[in-house]
Design a protein around this motif. Structure first.
Motif, PDB file in Angstrom:
ATOM      1  N   ALA A 146      -8.640  -7.165  -6.828  1.00  0.00           N
ATOM      2  CA  ALA A 146      -7.897  -6.386  -5.831  1.00  0.00           C
ATOM      3  C   ALA A 146      -8.712  -6.238  -4.556  1.00  0.00           C
ATOM      4  N   THR A 147      -8.014  -6.075  -3.456  1.00  0.00           N
ATOM      5  CA  THR A 147      -8.665  -5.741  -2.192  1.00  0.00           C
ATOM      6  C   THR A 147      -8.124  -4.391  -1.730  1.00  0.00           C
ATOM      7  N   GLU A 148      -8.986  -3.645  -1.089  1.00  0.00           N
ATOM      8  CA  GLU A 148      -8.622  -2.302  -0.641  1.00  0.00           C
ATOM      9  C   GLU A 148      -7.997  -2.361   0.737  1.00  0.00           C
ATOM     10  N   ALA A 149      -6.842  -1.710   0.892  1.00  0.00           N
ATOM     11  CA  ALA A 149      -6.160  -1.657   2.183  1.00  0.00           C
ATOM     12  C   ALA A 149      -6.294  -0.282   2.829  1.00  0.00           C
ATOM     13  N   VAL A 150      -6.193   0.773   2.026  1.00  0.00           N
ATOM     14  CA  VAL A 150      -6.207   2.144   2.550  1.00  0.00           C
ATOM     15  C   VAL A 150      -6.936   3.049   1.560  1.00  0.00           C
ATOM     16  N   ARG A 151      -7.720   3.994   2.105  1.00  0.00           N
ATOM     17  CA  ARG A 151      -8.346   5.034   1.282  1.00  0.00           C
ATOM     18  C   ARG A 151      -8.269   6.335   2.076  1.00  0.00           C
ATOM     19  N   MET A 152      -7.550   7.319   1.525  1.00  0.00           N
ATOM     20  CA  MET A 152      -7.377   8.612   2.203  1.00  0.00           C
ATOM     21  C   MET A 152      -7.982   9.713   1.339  1.00  0.00           C
ATOM     22  N   ASN A 159      -4.285  -4.225  -2.642  1.00  0.00           N
ATOM     23  CA  ASN A 159      -3.497  -5.453  -2.659  1.00  0.00           C
ATOM     24  C   ASN A 159      -3.973  -6.270  -3.845  1.00  0.00           C
ATOM     25  N   LEU A 160      -3.033  -6.752  -4.607  1.00  0.00           N
ATOM     26  CA  LEU A 160      -3.350  -7.494  -5.817  1.00  0.00           C
ATOM     27  C   LEU A 160      -2.403  -8.671  -5.937  1.00  0.00           C
TER      28      LEU A 160
END
Length: 141
Positions: free
Chosen positions: A29-35, A49-50
């Motif tokens: 997976a790749t990270e798109a958003v972290r809140m 995203n996977l």
């Protein structure tokens, strides 16, 4: 114009930061958003995203149960199971299972050649979510 319908899993876990790192390592997976949440430790929301799909992820917020419509949302480790398996079509089922196991997943169904024409397996991630992997067997698709 017809409405676009997309199903996006929204996983609740007990440690979203650790889960993101696991999903990167185990599933690519790749990270798109972290809140981050106001406490600076938990995550209110994350998006991964996977393989062209989006997965939402958040920490458990037990202090908000009974408000905001989250009465029945619990991480799998609190309910001692899950009722959903996320399925991934992969190039190589055996390699996908090995990668996940090497990252800390438990293999719950070893790869096998299924009667429906797929090489298929399942794992349980360290956060209690079930995943399956499959690729079409040669001459079956």
């Amino acid at each position: 114009m017809a409405a676009i319908q997309v199903v996006t899993p929204h996983l609740v876990v007990s440690d979203a930061n650790a889960a993101i790192e696991f999903y990167k390592q185990a599933l690519g997976a790749t990270e798109a958003v972290r809140m981050p949440a106001e406490d600076g430790k938990r995550l209110m929301h994350a998006e991964l995203n996977l393989g062209g799909a989006r997965i939402f992820l958040m920490d458990d917020f037990p202090e908000h149960r009974g408000s905001h419509g989250v009465d029945a949302v619990f991480p799998p480790d609190q309910i001692k199971g899950t009722s959903v398996t996320m399925h991934l079509e992969v190039e190589n089922c055996d390699a996908a299972v090995k990668r996940a196991a090497d990252a800390g997943a438990v293999v719950t169904l070893e790869p096998w050649d299924s009667f429906w024409g797929a090489r298929y397996a399942r794992i349980m991630d360290p956060f209690g979510h079930s995943w399956s992997f499959a690729h079409t067997l040669p001459g079956k698709g």
